[in-house]
Design a protein around this motif. Structure first.
Motif, short mmCIF file in Angstrom:
data_model
loop_
_atom_site.label_atom_id
_atom_site.label_comp_id
_atom_site.label_asym_id
_atom_site.label_seq_id
_atom_site.Cartn_x
_atom_site.Cartn_y
_atom_site.Cartn_z
N PHE A 158 0.78 -1.21 0.09
CA PHE A 158 -0.12 0.17 -0.08
C PHE A 158 0.96 1.21 0.00
CE2 PHE A 158 -1.56 3.19 3.25
CZ PHE A 158 -2.38 3.78 2.26
N TRP A 211 -6.94 2.02 -8.16
CA TRP A 211 -7.30 2.70 -6.81
C TRP A 211 -8.41 1.95 -6.46
CZ3 TRP A 211 -4.39 6.20 -4.07
CH2 TRP A 211 -3.68 6.98 -5.03
N ALA A 236 -8.77 -0.40 -2.82
CA ALA A 236 -9.68 -0.09 -1.76
C ALA A 236 -10.73 -1.36 -1.53
CB ALA A 236 -10.41 1.20 -2.03
N GLN A 237 -11.29 -1.85 -2.69
CA GLN A 237 -12.27 -2.88 -2.45
C GLN A 237 -11.60 -4.08 -1.87
OE1 GLN A 237 -13.90 -2.34 -6.44
NE2 GLN A 237 -15.69 -1.43 -5.55
N MET A 284 -9.06 -4.21 0.12
CA MET A 284 -9.00 -4.20 1.63
C MET A 284 -10.19 -4.14 2.41
SD MET A 284 -5.27 -1.98 1.81
CE MET A 284 -5.74 -0.27 1.21
N THR A 285 -11.29 -3.61 1.80
CA THR A 285 -12.33 -3.51 2.66
C THR A 285 -13.47 -4.78 2.39
OG1 THR A 285 -13.52 -2.33 0.93
CG2 THR A 285 -12.48 -1.17 2.90
N SER A 306 -9.24 3.32 2.60
CA SER A 306 -10.19 2.56 1.64
C SER A 306 -11.58 3.17 1.57
CB SER A 306 -10.24 1.03 1.90
OG SER A 306 -8.93 0.51 1.88
#
Ligand SMILES: *[C@@H]1O[C@H](CO)[C@@H](O)[C@H](O)[C@H]1NC(C)=O
Ligand SMILES: *[C@@H]1O[C@H](CO)[C@@H](O)[C@H](O)[C@H]1NC(C)=O
Ligand SMILES: *[C@@H]1O[C@H](CO)[C@@H](O)[C@H](O)[C@H]1NC(C)=O
Length: 633
Positions: free
Chosen positions: A99, A119, A123-124, A126-127, A193
């Motif tokens: 990251f 990006w 983010a997706q 990691m969440t 994220s």
């Protein structure tokens, strides 16, 4: 009155500043709040270049803060629980590394922005509650909650403290920091994220963010509380165990020829060369010559006092020790079968020694005595010079060892520069101030202490600094006839790391033998030399004790050595990066062993600095208590 006490308590609590890791978490909360206010502010997103780049820059800047926190050392623990925890922490660290590499590339001036797709993927991923990142965080939470890693370690640890080269307290503190620092990174990535998803208009996400924050806040508070309670129970002392091999000059040294087994004929112990008394008559005597060049001509005579003589048997075989040995005899075998030392081969050849009769009624007996001779061959001196760290340059003691230079024992310290929140930049061992007792201007009782028959006690004390003070020196001092250990404590500001040298104080346990509850004596039972011990030599002394240097056992060693030996293994936790608050002189020994006199250290008590604050509570316009898709983080 009650209010006053309460107020005093509150002052102490508020005066203890958080640890570096706890502090960086608080800093993140502040950055995060500002970012969310920006991200949810329509004007901000319109005015800026691109919210993603701005947010990325803020995270890169925050990473610099994280980097200022000293990396906790590797934890020398091989338990399943810790191995599992580390495995999960490494997953989070792996994510964070990727990251931050990505973020740094984006934050570079003139960088070509990555396509939005990239990006979003980040983010997706990691969440997503199935991602290894979130799974790892969940697992760590379980381990903390159900395994109680900190207390678990205290309960199950069965290795001797000395094998760690750390105190339990320091170890738990390092565990806490290791876990907390990585969790901050995990939490930061989550918030990043949510912000990114929000910026790209994928949804509102302020509630997810706030839930993540609240749960993280609860978890960190719990973790800190668990760590604090374990820290409160953990021991802060550390010392060395037996080395795998005892090596003179490397792991141990000896006081030599303090009271040494010595064979002398009665005829040479009185000025008239008579044999009218018996051995026991000579409690304190001296050599008066060498009658008819008997055994006395074959050995070096005792030029000091001859003490406590005893008759063992008339005739004997003596194996004399090599000329450069500090022993006089390797072993003795009496005609009646009694032996002293360990009879075996004898390189110098065995000498037969026989007592004789004079006029039929006077027996000129060979006696077994003790020789107390403070000559050039006797190493029995202790430096009384204080050994202190360079407080003017903000240096503190980071290590301690006993050393022998020439005939004199010294305390030696290592020092390092104290920084913010207990961090230390390791330095090196401070050269000892060497001297010999024959040097010009060097005085007995002032510059050094001479052990003698009457003055051979050493106090065994374990000393710690008062709250808010740190170890900056050690010394030996004489109290009565006892060699006595003391520490110097200096107040310091935990937050800034500044010492206040002018308020340094020497701390000691001045209890003397005349006191109401006098020091207790640690006695040595039939002490053989400790390097021959077959059992491990564990700490057997307590605070407020003393022991007397004495000769080794007659049976076991012909009383040729002085015990205890001196353990000279260096004590330097974390290679000089650990904060220390106290030190002590202890004894490690066992039945039938003389054991070792050794040093110990106390690491600083961090418990009052370990504190996870609640994240700030701020609303971003949304209503609370909305049921969200289940995601524990
Ligand atoms: C939030 O936006 C303001 C105005 O653009 C900016 O000055 C500030 O640095 C931003 N905050 C952060 C944490 O980036
Ligand atoms: C430590 O230093 C900081 C910064 O100078 C100061 O604000 C704080 O009051 C000091 N703490 C103590 C306990 O003196
Ligand atoms: C986010 O959603 C909440 C309702 O879920 C709403 O009240 C709030 O205004 C939204 N915020 C923004 C900035 O759109």
């Amino acid at each position: 009155m009650r209010y006053a006490a309460l107020f005093a308590l509150l002052t102490i609590v508020s005066a203890s500043d958080p640890t570096a890791v706890d502090n960086v978490r608080n800093k993140f909360y502040a950055v995060e709040k500002e970012l969310w206010l920006n991200v949810t502010n329509p004007e901000w997103s319109l005015a800026g270049l691109g919210g993603d780049v701005e947010v990325t820059k803020a995270f890169v800047a925050f990473d610099e803060q994280i980097q200022t926190v000293p990396t906790p050392p590797r934890i020398p623990l091989e338990t399943w629980l810790w191995a599992k925890t580390m495995e999960k922490l490494r997953i989070i660290e792996g994510y964070y590394k990727n990251f931050i590499t990505f973020a740094k590339r984006q934050a570079q001036p003139g960088a070509v922005p990555a396509p939005v797709r990239e990006w979003l993927d980040l983010a997706q991923e990691m969440t997503d509650h199935k991602s290894p990142l979130i799974q790892a965080e969940k697992k760590i939470n379980d381990l903390l909650e159900y395994g109680d890693i900190f207390r678990g370690y205290l309960q199950e640890q069965n290795t001797d403290l000395c094998e760690l080269q750390l105190s339990q307290h320091q170890l738990i503190y390092d565990m806490y920091n290791t876990i907390s620092l990585t969790e901050i990174k995990g939490y930061a990535m989550m918030q990043f994220s949510w912000m990114l998803l929000r910026i790209y208009g994928k949804g509102n996400y302020t509630q997810e963010a706030s839930l993540t924050r609240r749960r993280y806040g609860e978890r960190t508070t719990k973790t800190a509380a668990a760590a604090r309670s374990a820290l409160a129970m953990a021991r802060r002392d550390m010392y060395r165990c037996d080395p795998s091999e005892h090596k003179r000059g490397e792991t141990y040294e000896e006081v030599t020829r303090l009271l040494q087994g010595y064979i002398e004929n009665e005829v040479d112990m009185n000025p008239d060369n008579t044999c009218k008394e018996n051995c026991a008559y000579y409690t304190v005597a001296e050599n008066h010559g060498c009658f008819k060049d008997q055994f006395c001509a074959k050995q070096t005579k005792c030029k000091g006092r001859i003490i406590d003589c005893n008759y063992i048997d008339s005739d004997m075989f003596i194996c004399q020790a090599g000329r450069d040995s500090h022993r006089r005899y390797e072993w003795i075998e009496y005609e009646n079968g009694r032996t002293m030392g360990q009879p075996g081969v004898c390189t110098r050849g065995v000498t037969q020694v026989e007592s004789w009769w004079r006029w039929l009624f006077w027996h000129c007996s060979y006696c077994m005595c003790l020789c107390d001779e403070a000559g050039p061959d006797s190493h029995r001196y202790f430096s009384l010079w204080e050994t202190t760290s360079d407080v003017k340059n903000n240096k503190v003691v980071t290590g301690l060892r006993l050393v022998k230079y020439g005939r004199v024992f010294h305390l030696q310290i290592s020092e390092g520069v104290l920084g913010e929140r207990g961090s230390i930049t390791p330095g090196s061992w401070v050269p000892i101030q060497k001297f010999d007792i024959s040097d010009h201007g060097i005085r007995d009782g002032i510059d050094y202490h001479t052990l003698t028959y009457e003055r051979r006690a050493i106090d065994l004390d374990e000393l710690d600094s008062p709250l808010g003070h740190i170890l900056t020196g050690v010394r030996f001092r004489m109290i009565g006839a006892h060699l006595h250990f003391e520490i110097r404590s200096t107040p310091f500001n935990y937050t800034t790391g500044r010492l206040a040298p002018e308020r340094s104080q020497w701390i000691s346990n001045d209890n003397t033998e005349g006191a109401e509850i006098p020091r207790s004596r640690l006695s040595l039972h039939k002490p053989d030399i400790p390097t021959r011990s077959k059992t491990p030599l564990r700490v057997d002394s307590k605070h407020d004790q003393y022991l007397e240097f004495t000769h080794s056992d007659f049976e076991a060693d012909a009383a040729q050595s002085t015990v205890p030996f001196i353990d000279i293994q260096p004590l330097e936790p974390m290679k000089g990066a650990a904060l220390l608050s106290g030190a002590g002189i202890i004894h490690r020994g066992a039945r039938d062993s003389g054991g070792f006199v050794a040093a110990k250290l106390f690491t600083y008590d961090y418990s009052r600095h370990v504190r996870a604050e609640q994240p700030p509570n701020y609303a971003l316009g949304e209503t609370e208590n909305i049921v969200l898709p289940s995601n524990n983080f």
